[in-house]
Design an enzyme around this catalytic site. Sequence first.
Site, PDB file in Angstrom:
ATOM      1  N   ASP A   1       0.805  -1.396   0.115  1.00 52.96           N
ATOM      2  CA  ASP A   1      -0.039   0.122   0.039  1.00 52.96           C
ATOM      3  C   ASP A   1       1.043   1.347  -0.053  1.00 52.96           C
ATOM      4  O   ASP A   1       1.770   1.499   0.986  1.00 52.96           O
ATOM      5  CB  ASP A   1      -0.964  -0.107   1.354  1.00 52.96           C
ATOM      6  CG  ASP A   1      -1.656   1.428   1.288  1.00 52.96           C
ATOM      7  OD1 ASP A   1      -2.116   1.945   0.285  1.00 52.96           O
ATOM      8  OD2 ASP A   1      -2.070   1.283   2.652  1.00 52.96           O
TER       9      ASP A   1
ATOM     10  N   ASN B   1      -0.201   4.516  -0.135  1.00 56.64           N
ATOM     11  CA  ASN B   1      -0.866   5.725   0.236  1.00 56.64           C
ATOM     12  C   ASN B   1      -1.795   5.684   1.811  1.00 56.64           C
ATOM     13  O   ASN B   1      -2.458   6.520   1.970  1.00 56.64           O
ATOM     14  CB  ASN B   1      -1.935   6.384  -0.820  1.00 56.64           C
ATOM     15  CG  ASN B   1      -3.023   5.448  -0.953  1.00 56.64           C
ATOM     16  OD1 ASN B   1      -3.087   4.414  -0.551  1.00 56.64           O
ATOM     17  ND2 ASN B   1      -4.062   5.884  -1.853  1.00 56.64           N
TER      18      ASN B   1
ATOM     19  N   ASP C   1      -4.089   4.037   2.735  1.00 53.91           N
ATOM     20  CA  ASP C   1      -5.440   3.736   3.180  1.00 53.91           C
ATOM     21  C   ASP C   1      -5.732   2.157   3.310  1.00 53.91           C
ATOM     22  O   ASP C   1      -6.918   1.520   3.496  1.00 53.91           O
ATOM     23  CB  ASP C   1      -6.365   3.945   1.742  1.00 53.91           C
ATOM     24  CG  ASP C   1      -6.087   2.981   0.453  1.00 53.91           C
ATOM     25  OD1 ASP C   1      -5.014   2.392   0.617  1.00 53.91           O
ATOM     26  OD2 ASP C   1      -6.691   3.424  -0.566  1.00 53.91           O
TER      27      ASP C   1
ATOM     28  N   ASP D   1      -1.699  -1.166  -3.644  1.00 49.57           N
ATOM     29  CA  ASP D   1      -2.218  -0.357  -5.050  1.00 49.57           C
ATOM     30  C   ASP D   1      -1.134  -0.554  -6.045  1.00 49.57           C
ATOM     31  O   ASP D   1      -0.036  -1.201  -5.818  1.00 49.57           O
ATOM     32  CB  ASP D   1      -2.609   1.011  -4.669  1.00 49.57           C
ATOM     33  CG  ASP D   1      -1.437   1.500  -3.773  1.00 49.57           C
ATOM     34  OD1 ASP D   1      -0.384   1.466  -3.989  1.00 49.57           O
ATOM     35  OD2 ASP D   1      -1.888   2.048  -2.470  1.00 49.57           O
TER      36      ASP D   1
ATOM     37  N   ASP E   1      -4.891  -9.826 -16.215  1.00 44.72           N
ATOM     38  CA  ASP E   1      -5.811 -10.873 -15.819  1.00 44.72           C
ATOM     39  C   ASP E   1      -7.261 -10.555 -16.626  1.00 44.72           C
ATOM     40  O   ASP E   1      -7.643  -9.527 -16.913  1.00 44.72           O
ATOM     41  CB  ASP E   1      -6.351 -10.949 -14.562  1.00 44.72           C
ATOM     42  CG  ASP E   1      -6.570 -12.171 -13.820  1.00 44.72           C
ATOM     43  OD1 ASP E   1      -7.292 -13.089 -14.384  1.00 44.72           O
ATOM     44  OD2 ASP E   1      -6.233 -12.476 -12.828  1.00 44.72           O
TER      45      ASP E   1
ATOM     46  N   ASP F   1      -8.999 -16.005 -17.115  1.00 42.50           N
ATOM     47  CA  ASP F   1      -9.880 -16.495 -15.929  1.00 42.50           C
ATOM     48  C   ASP F   1     -10.985 -17.380 -16.348  1.00 42.50           C
ATOM     49  O   ASP F   1     -11.665 -17.157 -17.177  1.00 42.50           O
ATOM     50  CB  ASP F   1     -10.249 -15.214 -15.402  1.00 42.50           C
ATOM     51  CG  ASP F   1     -11.151 -15.564 -13.770  1.00 42.50           C
ATOM     52  OD1 ASP F   1     -10.569 -15.757 -12.864  1.00 42.50           O
ATOM     53  OD2 ASP F   1     -12.421 -15.344 -13.891  1.00 42.50           O
TER      54      ASP F   1
ATOM     55  N   GLU G   1      -6.713 -20.436 -17.192  1.00 36.81           N
ATOM     56  CA  GLU G   1      -7.116 -21.018 -15.785  1.00 36.81           C
ATOM     57  C   GLU G   1      -8.355 -22.190 -16.162  1.00 36.81           C
ATOM     58  O   GLU G   1      -9.412 -21.722 -16.675  1.00 36.81           O
ATOM     59  CB  GLU G   1      -7.474 -20.116 -14.787  1.00 36.81           C
ATOM     60  CG  GLU G   1      -7.885 -20.766 -13.561  1.00 36.81           C
ATOM     61  CD  GLU G   1      -9.148 -20.105 -12.620  1.00 36.81           C
ATOM     62  OE1 GLU G   1      -9.061 -20.193 -11.490  1.00 36.81           O
ATOM     63  OE2 GLU G   1      -9.950 -19.379 -13.310  1.00 36.81           O
TER      64      GLU G   1
ATOM     65  N   HIS H   1      -3.639 -16.941  -5.363  1.00 42.94           N
ATOM     66  CA  HIS H   1      -4.599 -16.330  -4.571  1.00 42.94           C
ATOM     67  C   HIS H   1      -5.858 -16.920  -4.234  1.00 42.94           C
ATOM     68  O   HIS H   1      -6.704 -16.683  -3.498  1.00 42.94           O
ATOM     69  CB  HIS H   1      -5.029 -14.964  -5.379  1.00 42.94           C
ATOM     70  CG  HIS H   1      -5.900 -15.179  -6.419  1.00 42.94           C
ATOM     71  ND1 HIS H   1      -5.185 -15.933  -7.620  1.00 42.94           N
ATOM     72  CD2 HIS H   1      -7.151 -14.875  -6.803  1.00 42.94           C
ATOM     73  CE1 HIS H   1      -6.463 -16.073  -8.548  1.00 42.94           C
ATOM     74  NE2 HIS H   1      -7.342 -15.482  -8.190  1.00 42.94           N
ATOM     75  N   ASP H   2      -6.157 -18.223  -4.785  1.00 40.11           N
ATOM     76  CA  ASP H   2      -7.425 -19.043  -4.423  1.00 40.11           C
ATOM     77  C   ASP H   2      -6.988 -20.115  -3.672  1.00 40.11           C
ATOM     78  O   ASP H   2      -7.907 -21.216  -3.520  1.00 40.11           O
ATOM     79  CB  ASP H   2      -8.090 -19.511  -5.965  1.00 40.11           C
ATOM     80  CG  ASP H   2      -8.458 -18.357  -6.731  1.00 40.11           C
ATOM     81  OD1 ASP H   2      -9.033 -17.428  -6.011  1.00 40.11           O
ATOM     82  OD2 ASP H   2      -8.508 -18.447  -7.881  1.00 40.11           O
TER      83      ASP H   2
HETATM   84  C1  GLC Z   1     -10.961 -17.636 -10.977  1.00 44.87           C
HETATM   85  C2  GLC Z   1     -10.213 -16.542 -10.043  1.00 44.87           C
HETATM   86  C3  GLC Z   1     -11.120 -16.346  -8.668  1.00 44.87           C
HETATM   87  C4  GLC Z   1     -12.320 -15.869  -9.119  1.00 44.87           C
HETATM   88  C5  GLC Z   1     -13.159 -16.644 -10.251  1.00 44.87           C
HETATM   89  C6  GLC Z   1     -14.219 -15.915 -10.641  1.00 44.87           C
HETATM   90  O1  GLC Z   1     -11.261 -18.653 -10.461  1.00 44.87           O
HETATM   91  O2  GLC Z   1      -8.849 -17.045  -9.767  1.00 44.87           O
HETATM   92  O3  GLC Z   1     -10.260 -15.693  -7.832  1.00 44.87           O
HETATM   93  O4  GLC Z   1     -13.138 -15.607  -7.707  1.00 44.87           O
HETATM   94  O5  GLC Z   1     -12.214 -16.919 -11.348  1.00 44.87           O
HETATM   95  O6  GLC Z   1     -13.692 -14.660 -11.582  1.00 44.87           O
HETATM   96 CA    CA Z   2      -3.715   2.137  -1.275  1.00 40.89          CA
END
Ligand code: GLC
Ligand code: CA
Length: 575
Positions: free
Chosen positions: A32, A34, A36, A40, A109, A214, A268, A342-343
Amino acid sequence: MAPNSTVSSDTPDRQWWKEAVAYQIYPRSFNDSNGDGIGDIRGITEKVDYLDSLGIDVVWLCPVYQSPQADNGYDISDYRSIDEQFGTMADWEALLEALHAHDMRLLMDLVVNHTSDEHEWFQRSRRGDDAYKDYYYWRDGGEDEHGNPTPPNNWGSFMGGSAWTYDELREQWYLHLYDEKQPDLNWRNPDVRDEIASLVEWWLEKGIDGFRLDAIHVISKPEGLPNGTTDKKPIGSEEFSHGPRVHDYLRELYDRTFANYDVVTVGEMGETTVDIASEYLGEEGDGLDMLFHFEHMDIDVGPRGRWDPEGGGEWSLPEFKRIMSRWQTQLEGWNAQYLGNHDQPRIVSRFGNDGTYRGESAKLLATFLLTTHGTPFVYQGEEIGMTNAEFESLDELDDPMMIGAVEDYLAAGKADSPEELREFWNTQSRDHARTPMQWSDDEHAGFTDGKPWFPVNENYRDINVEAARDDEGSVWHHYRELINFRHDEDALVYGEYSLLLPDHEQVYAYTRVLGDDRLLIVLNWSEDPATIDLGRTEVDFDFTDLSVCLSNYEETATESDELLFRPYEAAIYRY
Ligand code: GLC
Ligand code: CA
């Protein structure tokens, strides 16, 4: 190309993206700038030198487009602007420039299975505006025996509940395989495909180096939207995964856009086997370069899938080896290697040991990731061995998928209180990957000067970038050495992979061979010592003549028939 080998050994088909090491950034939780409390784009630009020092070649940036953030940016309301939480288009351009100045590339993405319900297309569609009325899946529902309205079919959403929501304005139901704020686009409509091609072109013209696509295996829905017939979660996934026109749509998009640029695409794809993947990636495929499959991610989930609290948790190394080796040797195309994103939960907590052997096992996982066939994707924080968090109650979670799964389970009367599922979310929640990046032992781990949008993992005083960089023996330095080593060794990129000792319960060992370059990788994937007898493998080499290239212990064994490996010992040898 021989059917069973991924590359012919002497004349590799060189591509920059095959030789690259990629790093995934979840912007909200990265840095981050700034105060908040939300990571970012400027925060990322501040860390470009950091990524460069680790040896990264490619950054995959999770969505930063304008979004109501119902699914942290995977619900896009304008594909051509940057969400103000993350900064401005000028900030984004500065990031691209900074990356390119450091010889790094940027993947964006591409989230086009669905938009946000706040996207103008959806707003017009629900009003019945002629040009937009068929941009989404709108259907009439039915009635149950009590006269209550019922959705058009039985499909479930990945976020729990039905995949359909009734819209009062349009007086019809719309389909959303994810959150109700993520309506699915109707790819059958050529205008939708034109819109998508045009936004892809728009970003390619801005000079990006590719896209991660995605949920791309669910863009084509079967005629008539037939009911799902298995109890796999979500209901209907066997119907909407790899639908009838998915290859046509991808090929069309490729021909119209990607084909004209030197870019890379990574799809993906849940529900994907090696054979299915080869149809996308092979000679007869759709122009897609790589894909993220989920077979190894599904190894420890229950029989009804990841979001079912029952029956998950266990996995075995021989099974893991079988899965990975199938992809390593049978895929017609190039692998994308990852263990976390991230999932997913944190890799050291899931596949390693986040207690006594956190350092050793994080280094072992890194060794696996960086010495197998396929472009490696490192997820932010893996390079310092970040671990899962502890969440005491459901209120502490943010992830709509996990919350939806818990709510479904409660609604089905299978648990009396959410707390009964505590172990489930503490192993599977996507939130583990989303605690802020741990930069230092300053307050909030140096992630922000304000209050972080999501709490920092309590272990940040021990596990953080600053401490790791100061310690020559850290996980971070091991990543850096492995990345450098991979950059220098064509055999790790293009060499043939052969599995040794397939049934060994503790050890994962394999060779990578390119011409005369021969590497042996031995991973003791367990907390107990292990011996292996290299003399009893199929491979013809002289095991008394091993030289160690890299190892996560000092004084790695080289000179006996029976090599003894310590807990989570991971070594790369030349032979
Ligand atoms: C993909 C992304 C996930 C998102 C899903 C819907 O699986 O990696 O984070 O929730 O698609 O877009
Ligand atoms: Ca920020």
